[in-house]
Structures are given as C-alpha cells and as structure tokens.
Design a protein around this motif. Structure first.
Motif, PDB file in Angstrom:
ATOM      1  N   LEU A  55       0.811  -1.218   0.000  1.00  0.00           N
ATOM      2  CA  LEU A  55       0.000   0.000   0.000  1.00  0.00           C
ATOM      3  C   LEU A  55       0.847   1.272   0.000  1.00  0.00           C
ATOM      4  O   LEU A  55       0.312   2.358   0.192  1.00  0.00           O
ATOM      5  CB  LEU A  55      -0.939   0.003   1.218  1.00  0.00           C
ATOM      6  N   HIS A  56       2.140   1.130  -0.222  1.00  0.00           N
ATOM      7  CA  HIS A  56       3.011   2.298  -0.257  1.00  0.00           C
ATOM      8  C   HIS A  56       3.010   2.904  -1.666  1.00  0.00           C
ATOM      9  O   HIS A  56       4.019   2.913  -2.375  1.00  0.00           O
ATOM     10  CB  HIS A  56       4.426   1.918   0.172  1.00  0.00           C
ATOM     11  N   THR A  57       1.852   3.392  -2.053  1.00  0.00           N
ATOM     12  CA  THR A  57       1.668   4.035  -3.355  1.00  0.00           C
ATOM     13  C   THR A  57       1.073   5.418  -3.127  1.00  0.00           C
ATOM     14  O   THR A  57       0.517   5.690  -2.051  1.00  0.00           O
ATOM     15  CB  THR A  57       0.724   3.207  -4.248  1.00  0.00           C
ATOM     16  N   PRO A  58       1.158   6.304  -4.115  1.00  0.00           N
ATOM     17  CA  PRO A  58       0.605   7.659  -3.943  1.00  0.00           C
ATOM     18  C   PRO A  58      -0.869   7.670  -3.541  1.00  0.00           C
ATOM     19  O   PRO A  58      -1.277   8.462  -2.683  1.00  0.00           O
ATOM     20  CB  PRO A  58       0.812   8.296  -5.315  1.00  0.00           C
ATOM     21  N   MET A  59      -1.686   6.792  -4.150  1.00  0.00           N
ATOM     22  CA  MET A  59      -3.115   6.795  -3.838  1.00  0.00           C
ATOM     23  C   MET A  59      -3.350   6.505  -2.359  1.00  0.00           C
ATOM     24  O   MET A  59      -4.148   7.182  -1.696  1.00  0.00           O
ATOM     25  CB  MET A  59      -3.849   5.763  -4.698  1.00  0.00           C
ATOM     26  N   LEU A 117      -7.973  16.914  -5.144  1.00  0.00           N
ATOM     27  CA  LEU A 117      -6.675  16.522  -5.687  1.00  0.00           C
ATOM     28  C   LEU A 117      -6.550  15.003  -5.812  1.00  0.00           C
ATOM     29  O   LEU A 117      -5.813  14.506  -6.671  1.00  0.00           O
ATOM     30  CB  LEU A 117      -5.557  17.082  -4.800  1.00  0.00           C
ATOM     31  N   MET A 118      -7.278  14.257  -4.982  1.00  0.00           N
ATOM     32  CA  MET A 118      -7.299  12.802  -5.134  1.00  0.00           C
ATOM     33  C   MET A 118      -8.002  12.402  -6.432  1.00  0.00           C
ATOM     34  O   MET A 118      -7.679  11.371  -7.029  1.00  0.00           O
ATOM     35  CB  MET A 118      -7.983  12.160  -3.922  1.00  0.00           C
ATOM     36  N   ALA A 119      -8.961  13.198  -6.879  1.00  0.00           N
ATOM     37  CA  ALA A 119      -9.613  12.941  -8.166  1.00  0.00           C
ATOM     38  C   ALA A 119      -8.607  13.118  -9.300  1.00  0.00           C
ATOM     39  O   ALA A 119      -8.609  12.352 -10.276  1.00  0.00           O
ATOM     40  CB  ALA A 119     -10.804  13.882  -8.352  1.00  0.00           C
ATOM     41  N   TYR A 120      -7.740  14.125  -9.164  1.00  0.00           N
ATOM     42  CA  TYR A 120      -6.679  14.327 -10.169  1.00  0.00           C
ATOM     43  C   TYR A 120      -5.737  13.132 -10.190  1.00  0.00           C
ATOM     44  O   TYR A 120      -5.300  12.685 -11.267  1.00  0.00           O
ATOM     45  CB  TYR A 120      -5.905  15.604  -9.872  1.00  0.00           C
ATOM     46  N   ASP A 121      -5.428  12.573  -9.025  1.00  0.00           N
ATOM     47  CA  ASP A 121      -4.584  11.384  -8.942  1.00  0.00           C
ATOM     48  C   ASP A 121      -5.206  10.229  -9.720  1.00  0.00           C
ATOM     49  O   ASP A 121      -4.529   9.515 -10.463  1.00  0.00           O
ATOM     50  CB  ASP A 121      -4.388  10.998  -7.472  1.00  0.00           C
ATOM     51  N   ARG A 122      -6.529  10.022  -9.565  1.00  0.00           N
ATOM     52  CA  ARG A 122      -7.205   8.942 -10.289  1.00  0.00           C
ATOM     53  C   ARG A 122      -7.225   9.219 -11.794  1.00  0.00           C
ATOM     54  O   ARG A 122      -7.135   8.290 -12.609  1.00  0.00           O
ATOM     55  CB  ARG A 122      -8.638   8.770  -9.770  1.00  0.00           C
ATOM     56  N   ILE A 144       0.674  18.057  -2.872  1.00  0.00           N
ATOM     57  CA  ILE A 144      -0.783  17.931  -2.768  1.00  0.00           C
ATOM     58  C   ILE A 144      -1.225  18.090  -1.315  1.00  0.00           C
ATOM     59  O   ILE A 144      -2.183  18.816  -1.004  1.00  0.00           O
ATOM     60  CB  ILE A 144      -1.249  16.580  -3.335  1.00  0.00           C
ATOM     61  N   LEU A 145      -0.511  17.400  -0.414  1.00  0.00           N
ATOM     62  CA  LEU A 145      -0.845  17.507   1.011  1.00  0.00           C
ATOM     63  C   LEU A 145      -0.644  18.922   1.522  1.00  0.00           C
ATOM     64  O   LEU A 145      -1.489  19.458   2.251  1.00  0.00           O
ATOM     65  CB  LEU A 145       0.015  16.540   1.826  1.00  0.00           C
ATOM     66  N   ALA A 146       0.483  19.522   1.141  1.00  0.00           N
ATOM     67  CA  ALA A 146       0.767  20.890   1.590  1.00  0.00           C
ATOM     68  C   ALA A 146      -0.297  21.859   1.078  1.00  0.00           C
ATOM     69  O   ALA A 146      -0.749  22.750   1.803  1.00  0.00           O
ATOM     70  CB  ALA A 146       2.154  21.316   1.109  1.00  0.00           C
ATOM     71  N   SER A 147      -0.727  21.672  -0.171  1.00  0.00           N
ATOM     72  CA  SER A 147      -1.769  22.540  -0.747  1.00  0.00           C
ATOM     73  C   SER A 147      -3.088  22.374  -0.012  1.00  0.00           C
ATOM     74  O   SER A 147      -3.804  23.355   0.231  1.00  0.00           O
ATOM     75  CB  SER A 147      -1.956  22.208  -2.237  1.00  0.00           C
ATOM     76  N   LEU A 208     -16.171  25.176  -4.930  1.00  0.00           N
ATOM     77  CA  LEU A 208     -16.290  25.147  -6.377  1.00  0.00           C
ATOM     78  C   LEU A 208     -14.992  24.781  -7.078  1.00  0.00           C
ATOM     79  O   LEU A 208     -15.011  24.053  -8.082  1.00  0.00           O
ATOM     80  CB  LEU A 208     -16.809  26.500  -6.888  1.00  0.00           C
ATOM     81  N   ILE A 209     -13.849  25.272  -6.569  1.00  0.00           N
ATOM     82  CA  ILE A 209     -12.579  24.950  -7.231  1.00  0.00           C
ATOM     83  C   ILE A 209     -12.266  23.456  -7.130  1.00  0.00           C
ATOM     84  O   ILE A 209     -12.022  22.800  -8.149  1.00  0.00           O
ATOM     85  CB  ILE A 209     -11.424  25.808  -6.669  1.00  0.00           C
ATOM     86  N   PRO A 210     -12.279  22.860  -5.908  1.00  0.00           N
ATOM     87  CA  PRO A 210     -12.060  21.399  -5.854  1.00  0.00           C
ATOM     88  C   PRO A 210     -13.121  20.614  -6.619  1.00  0.00           C
ATOM     89  O   PRO A 210     -12.808  19.617  -7.269  1.00  0.00           O
ATOM     90  CB  PRO A 210     -12.124  21.093  -4.352  1.00  0.00           C
ATOM     91  N   PHE A 211     -14.384  21.059  -6.542  1.00  0.00           N
ATOM     92  CA  PHE A 211     -15.450  20.346  -7.241  1.00  0.00           C
ATOM     93  C   PHE A 211     -15.249  20.420  -8.754  1.00  0.00           C
ATOM     94  O   PHE A 211     -15.560  19.466  -9.475  1.00  0.00           O
ATOM     95  CB  PHE A 211     -16.813  20.927  -6.857  1.00  0.00           C
ATOM     96  N   SER A 212     -14.727  21.549  -9.233  1.00  0.00           N
ATOM     97  CA  SER A 212     -14.436  21.678 -10.668  1.00  0.00           C
ATOM     98  C   SER A 212     -13.331  20.715 -11.077  1.00  0.00           C
ATOM     99  O   SER A 212     -13.392  20.121 -12.167  1.00  0.00           O
ATOM    100  CB  SER A 212     -14.020  23.121 -10.993  1.00  0.00           C
TER     101      SER A 212
END
Length: 308
Positions: A55-59, A117-122, A144-147, A208-212
């Motif tokens: 499980l040591h993957t970015p997701m 940002l997890m949606a961007y990962d997928r 991603i975490l810092a953002s 709205l920004i994350p949802f977009s």
C-alpha cells in the motif's frame, strides 16, 4: 464593547443535535457507536497503509491522510456533544467555541481540497498510466498535502476572526450541536457585510474549485473508460473510481447546502441534519467505502491478521 465583554464572560449554550426525551438514549448510543467506529476504522486504515508495503503508493499515501483528517475532524465535534448530553447542559465558553470553530473549518477545508486533488490522482492513473510515476511522484504527493493543509488553514484564518469578532447581542443560545460559523452568524447583530463577502469567496474557493477539479477529472476518466476495449479494464477503472465518487458526492453535497444555499432555504432542523451528515457520518463512511470495495486494503488486513 460591553456586548463583546458579555459574550466573553458568559459564552454560549449549544442546544444539541437532539433533546432529552423519548428515544434520545437510542440516538446517543448510535452517535457514540458511530464515533468510536469512525475513529477505529480510520485508525486501522492509517495503520494498514503505514505497515503494508503493498500500500506504499501515492493513492494510499493520500488516503491515509484523508483518514487522519477525518479522525481529527470528528474528534473536534462529537466528544463535546456526547459529554453535553451526559451532563445535561451544553454550555461552551467563548474561547472553546472559537477553538472549535477554528479547528473544524481548518480540517473541513483541508478535506475539501484533498478530495479534489485525489480525483486528479485517479485521472492520471487511468488516463496517463505510463506517466503516472512522474506526474504523481513522492514530491508531488507532498505538494498535494501541503496545498490541502494550506487551503484549510487559509479558510479558517480568514473566517474564524471575522466570526468571533462580531458582537453577539442577541440570544447566546446556538441552535446547533457545535459552533458552526453560519449558525453563529445568525446570533450576531453587527455589520455582517465583511463576513458574508469573505465567506462567499472562501466557499467558492473551498467548494467550487475542488469540485471543478473533480468534475473535469472524472469527465476525462469516463471518456477514457468508455474508449477501453477491455471489459476487465473498464470494470477495474470503475471499481477504482466509484468509491471516490461516492465519498465526494456525500461530503460535497451536504457542504453545498450548508455554505452555498441562501439563508431562506435553511431551518435549524435541516442545518443539524446536513451538518451531522458531513461531520459525523462521512468520517465513518470514508474508510468503510474505501476498504470494503478495495481488494488491496482487504488483502493487507488479511496479511496483518495472519501475522498475528
């Protein structure tokens, strides 16, 4: 000034999610069970992702931090509510109310951005699999975490001071089970223009920004999946993304009601129900949805149990 001094000295009274009466003991038991199950489930997710090398993957790295945020999030609100029920009163000092408001908005904002940002990962994993190790590297995951944390911190540092600086000259009874900013706004009698403007801007950024990003990512994913010739590939892609879409729909849907709909659509009962949904229920559903529908997590759990 006298009104602010009165607020500082007397604090507020939280009316709670439900009143003492018929069936209240049952609701208390349910919420208590949900809280402990959420903390345990999220803790197990963090533990499995940390200990199992598969499980040591970015997701899963991002998912472990989602579980951490959920644990902190629900722990900010529910323990106080449960104690209030047991002692039979919901008094909360002005400082404690400010702290609760500060923490919950920070954690909530961080989760909004992280889910986006997890949606961007997928999207990268399914639409650009060959470039995935480069586009979603360890450095990118940390960014991603810092953002996400920066977005949550910006949200809470902007809204909390404005919320708590308003004069609360009306009743100090908060018809809610925690110090939620929109509910506190109704108690204030000062000029709310600055608060409403900042809240609108923050909500646009926070929702709205994350949802977009989510909408754009999953639109591309659906197009890519539709073009796949392999039925097994389509099945795997849908299984990977459906869990994330379920979480996003639950969390964003309730938050849209709370922060984006005009006040004329709000009632105290609706506010409590929707707030309970994304502050109490979602932190429990997140790890269950991701784990029960994920072979990797179930496999990791079996390996840990086999070692014991």
């Amino acid at each position: 000034k006298n009104e602010n001094n009165e607020t500082l000295s007397s604090g507020f009274t939280l009316m709670g999610l439900f009143t003492h009466g018929k069936g209240s003991g049952f609701f208390f038991g349910v919420i208590c069970a949900v809280f402990f199950m959420a903390v345990i489930a999220n803790g197990v997710m963090v533990f499995l992702i940390h200990i199992d090398r598969h499980l040591h993957t970015p997701m899963y790295f991002l998912l472990s931090h989602l579980s951490l945020i959920d644990t902190l999030y629900i722990s900010t609100i529910v323990p106080k509510m449960l104690v209030d029920y047991l002692v039979g009163q919901g008094t909360i000092s002005f400082i404690a109310c400010t702290a609760q408001c500060f923490l919950y908005m920070g954690f909530m904002g961080a989760e909004f951005f992280l889910l986006g940002l997890m949606a961007y990962d997928r999207y990268v994993a399914i639409c650009n699999p060959l470039h995935y190790p480069v586009l979603i590297s360890q450095r990118v995951c940390c960014m991603i975490l810092a953002s996400s944390w920066f977005g949550g911190a910006l949200d809470t540092f902007l809204l909390t001071p404005i919320t708590t600086s308003l004069p609360f000259c009306a009743s100090h009874q908060i018809n809610h089970f925690f110090c939620e900013a929109p509910t506190m706004l109704r108690l204030a009698c000062g000029d709310k223009t600055a608060y409403e403007t900042v809240m609108y801007v923050c909500c646009v950024a926070m929702l709205l920004i994350p949802f977009s990003v989510v909408t754009a990512s999953y639109t591309r994913i659906l197009i890519t999946v539709h073009q796949m010739t392999s039925a097994e590939g389509r099945k795997t892609a849908f299984a990977t993304c459906s869990s994330h879409m379920t979480v996003v729909t639950l969390f964003y849907g309730a938050a849209f009601y709370t922060y984006m709909l005009p006040q004329s659509y709000h009632t105290p009962i609706k506010d409590k129900v929707f707030s309970a949904f994304y502050t109490i229920l979602t932190p429990l559903l997140n790890p269950l949805i991701y784990s029960l529908r994920n072979r990797d997590v179930i496999g990791a759990l079996k390996r840990v149990v086999a070692r014991c």
